[in-house]
Design a protein around this motif. Structure first.
Motif, short mmCIF file in Angstrom:
data_model
loop_
_atom_site.label_atom_id
_atom_site.label_comp_id
_atom_site.label_asym_id
_atom_site.label_seq_id
_atom_site.Cartn_x
_atom_site.Cartn_y
_atom_site.Cartn_z
N ASP A 179 -9.58 3.43 3.17
CA ASP A 179 -10.23 2.17 2.78
C ASP A 179 -11.39 1.85 3.71
O ASP A 179 -12.49 1.49 3.29
N ASP A 243 -9.22 3.69 -5.61
CA ASP A 243 -8.16 4.10 -4.70
C ASP A 243 -7.01 4.68 -5.50
O ASP A 243 -6.77 4.29 -6.64
N ARG A 362 -2.11 2.60 10.24
CA ARG A 362 -1.52 1.36 9.75
C ARG A 362 -0.22 1.08 10.51
O ARG A 362 0.04 -0.05 10.93
MG LIG Z 1 -5.79 2.54 1.20
#
Ligand SMILES: [Mg+2]
Ligand SMILES: Nc1ncnc2c1ncn2[C@@H]1O[C@H](COP(=O)(O)OP(=O)(O)O)[C@@H](O)[C@H]1O
Length: 455
Positions: A179, A243, A362
């Motif tokens: 992203d 995505d 993440r």
């Molecule tokens: Mg993503």
């Protein structure tokens, strides 16, 4: 905010005086000029708006207009003239004049016009500042890390952003920064002032996704009461980020391919071809080549997307970046939570660097966030990173039996267990063992392991 500065250009002293009086009264800063030469000089000192007479002793207002617009296209110019012919008006508008006022003019009207014009300038500046502040967090430097692996990715992103080349395919495990990379690509490109639109293909049913992407005509299906523009139309000039493209239904894959090749599409239920200029960035955490082999992803679309592949490396393949990333997240959460944490203990850092991070950046970010919420002091310790510590304890806790062990045999058994647990997904199995893909492939070959044929 300082009062806006208005430059009044007229060779008649009385006109300059009356405008100056009226506009000063309204709270503006007024400067005056009576020739082409002095007008250009005053403008260079910085003004927000110009009231410009057409006839000047050393030339005409149009040449002033041209010079001003060349120096700063954002300065608004209102032309004042007694000899308003259609030709001069048209020419002035072409050169970028904001408005035209005929002499003799009403001072209140001029004041109102000035107010409107300045409002336009203010809005324009706000939009510009907003766009600049939006693109700022998405410079290539926003991607933290200076390992070889990520440095290569950053260099490639910078190059691709600067080139008009169209489609890009971002691959990498979940949480590796796809992203983020897509936003960097958009905001560092010449498309940055146009929209960045983003859609997750797996989140929507096929027909809904189709009309989200391509739009639909009124009556195209039962619920289509209104005509609707799709993402590709809305993003014209900008970027569309698709995505989880691996999840797109085959029929839609075919439509996407047609769009990528022809740059035109039809709205659902429509007949007209619509042409738009967008860069498509697709992302997936699946192995698309494998999906193609299994006939779940169209080969032709794969080749079309794969012209410019960019692979985001998993965090375990660049553990040297972990201290930098931790620093970055600690700083970010210090701000957000108003804390003053200085960093992590050596022991905690050692564990953070040996953990496998299956959820990649993440997961690291979440781990730091959690630790920052829990910490009372100014240093994060191993206790505040429970997952990491649990896996570290296990590794350290395997005691060598007095009788010794067969290390090769143990390794083989662990590799098999990891493969079985991950359904023979090599990269997931690698994560379970804290290895990278090459390392697990090497072991699969070494032990001649084979996925059992489906029974
Ligand atoms: Mg993503
Ligand atoms: N190199 C990086 N430096 C700083 N933050 C990163 C980096 N890569 C990813 N992140 C952050 O990690 C989180 C997950 O990244 P994201 O781009 O959503 O991953 P993906 O789309 O691959 O699942 C986001 O909060 C993102 O801002």
């Amino acid at each position: 905010m300082p009062a806006p500065t208005i430059l009044v250009v007229d060779d008649e002293q009385l006109i300059r005086w009356s405008l100056n009086e009226r506009l000063s009264q309204a709270g503006y800063q007024v400067v005056e000029a009576d020739t082409v030469k002095s007008a250009i000089e005053r403008h260079a000192e910085g003004v927000d708006l110009v009231l410009l007479d057409y006839r000047l002793p050393d030339g005409d207002g149009l040449s002033v207009l041209k010079a001003i617009k060349a120096a700063d296209p954002d300065t608004l110019v209102i032309m004042l003239t007694a000899v308003s012919t259609v030709d001069t008006a048209v020419e002035a508008m072409k050169q970028g004049a904001f408005h035209f006022a005929n002499k003799p003019f009403n001072l209140d009207e001029i004041a109102l016009l000035v107010e409107k014009a300045l409002e336009t300038t203010r809005l324009r500046r706000e939009v510009k500042a907003l766009r600049a502040s939006q693109s700022l967090p998405y410079s290539v430097d926003r991607i933290v890390g200076n390992s070889r692996a990520i440095a290569d990715v950053k260099a490639l992103l910078a190059k691709v952003a600067a080139s008009p080349a169209s489609t890009v395919l971002l691959t990498g495990e979940s949480g590796t920064g796809k992203d983020l990379a897509a936003k960097v690509l958009h905001y560092q490109s010449a498309r940055a002032t146009h929209p960045f639109m983003n859609i997750t293909c797996s989140a929507l049913a096929e027909t809904i996704l189709e009309s989200e992407l391509f739009g639909h005509e009124r009556g195209a299906f039962t619920d289509a009461r209104q005509q609707k523009r799709g993402l590709f139309e809305s993003a014209d000039g900008g970027t569309v980020f698709l995505d989880e493209i691996g999840e797109m239904a085959p029929a839609l894959q075919a439509k996407l391919l047609r769009f990528l090749e022809e740059k035109t599409f039809k709205r659902v239920g429509g007949v007209a071809d619509i042409r738009v200029d967008v860069r498509v960035i697709a992302a997936t955490n699946r192995d698309l080549e494998d999906e193609v082999k299994k006939r779940r992803f169209r080969e032709d679309l794969y080749y079309r997307l794969n012209v410019l592949p960019i692979v985001l490396p998993p965090l375990r393949a660049r553990t040297e970046d972990i201290p930098l990333l931790v620093r970055y997240f600690v700083d970010a959460f210090n701000q957000e939570f108003r804390k003053k944490v200085r960093g992590v203990s050596d022991e905690a850092m050692r564990r953070l660097q040996t953990y496998g991070w299956p959820g990649n950046i993440r997961e690291l970010r979440n781990a730091v966030e959690r630790a920052m919420l829990l910490v009372d002091g100014t240093e994060l310790t191993a206790d505040q990173f429970p997952i990491v510590s649990a896996s570290a304890r296990l590794t350290e806790g395997v005691a060598l039996p007095a009788t010794g062990i067969d290390l090769e045999q143990l390794e083989r058994s662990l590799v098999i267990q990891a493969l079985e647990r991950s359904g023979w997904n090599q990269s997931r199995a690698a994560t379970l063992l804290g290895l990278n893909r090459d390392q697990i492939r090497y072991r699969i070959e070494k032990f001649k392991l084979q996925k059992p044929a489906a029974s």
